[in-house]
Design a protein around this motif. Sequence first.
Motif, short mmCIF file in Angstrom:
data_model
loop_
_atom_site.label_atom_id
_atom_site.label_comp_id
_atom_site.label_asym_id
_atom_site.label_seq_id
_atom_site.Cartn_x
_atom_site.Cartn_y
_atom_site.Cartn_z
N ALA A 121 -7.63 -4.26 -1.56
CA ALA A 121 -7.63 -5.63 -2.09
C ALA A 121 -6.39 -5.90 -2.92
N ASP A 122 -6.06 -4.95 -3.78
CA ASP A 122 -4.91 -5.16 -4.67
C ASP A 122 -3.59 -5.14 -3.90
N VAL A 123 -3.51 -4.28 -2.89
CA VAL A 123 -2.29 -4.25 -2.07
C VAL A 123 -2.06 -5.60 -1.42
N MET A 124 -3.08 -6.16 -0.78
CA MET A 124 -2.90 -7.42 -0.07
C MET A 124 -2.68 -8.58 -1.04
N SER A 131 6.63 -10.65 -5.02
CA SER A 131 7.88 -10.51 -4.30
C SER A 131 7.82 -9.39 -3.26
N GLU A 132 8.77 -9.41 -2.35
CA GLU A 132 8.85 -8.37 -1.33
C GLU A 132 8.98 -6.99 -1.96
N ALA A 133 9.82 -6.86 -2.95
CA ALA A 133 10.03 -5.56 -3.60
C ALA A 133 8.76 -5.07 -4.27
N THR A 134 8.04 -5.98 -4.91
CA THR A 134 6.79 -5.60 -5.58
C THR A 134 5.75 -5.19 -4.56
#
Length: 269
Positions: A121-124, A131-134
């Motif tokens: 859940a947290d990843v998505m 941001s992309e980097a995060t």
Amino acid sequence: MRLSRITAYGSSLLLAAGLTLAGAGAAQADSSTAAANYVALGDSYSSGVGAGDYDGGSGDCKRSNNAYPVLWAAANSPASFDFTACSGAVTSDVVNNQLGPVNSGTSLVSLSIGGNDAGFADVMTTCVLQSEATCVARVEEAKSFVTGTLPGRLASTYTAIRDKAPDAQVVVLGYPRFYQLDGSCLAGLTEVERAAINSAADLLNETTQKSVADHGFAFADVTGNFTGHEICSGDAWLHSVNWTNIGESYHPTAAGQSGGYLPAFTSAA
């Protein structure tokens, strides 16, 4: 479609709360499957979140009548069928809350588990809203968990199942890749983010498959069945972000259960 960062921030708590893991014909029953005492365990990919037609009695577990365990039981008429898979389940939930029906007479067990332990859940949420980097950094953090911590959790779960059902055939199902790269999506995550998420799904499957083999269980890989039906494919069997029903985001549709999960389980069982 990806919202602007300002708009998306206002929906971040809803997304984080809701995302938790949450074309085969009917198989003909034979003497072994008809005699099976079958128990379906696991997380939302086994309970059927995203497939609709939920059993009202299952509450927040959201067990769907379109989920692969129900479809398999309807096609094979096992001697008994218990469905305890639950949206949001982690490995400890399987051990502590789902093994009630499992006993020495159980002959068939299915489950999918591990995605929530790894922080699905947290990843998505991070990848959709930041941001992309995060996003890439959060995926790498999850992958480190998968290689470092998850194997021990899977081993404990599989051992608990084997202890309660020493003679059962146990089938562990994996997870699909979410995205078709260079696909039809014109907005949303970047290709870098999509590739990172796919790589995490692959690593989760590889890690799970190794632990499954170590315990003498069967692993049912669904990746091939979902190829051509990922998000951005034009014929997706997975929900993208669903702002009207956030809990179904990144989960298989009814077609994903019947065309992706059911045939994989049927072949392994």
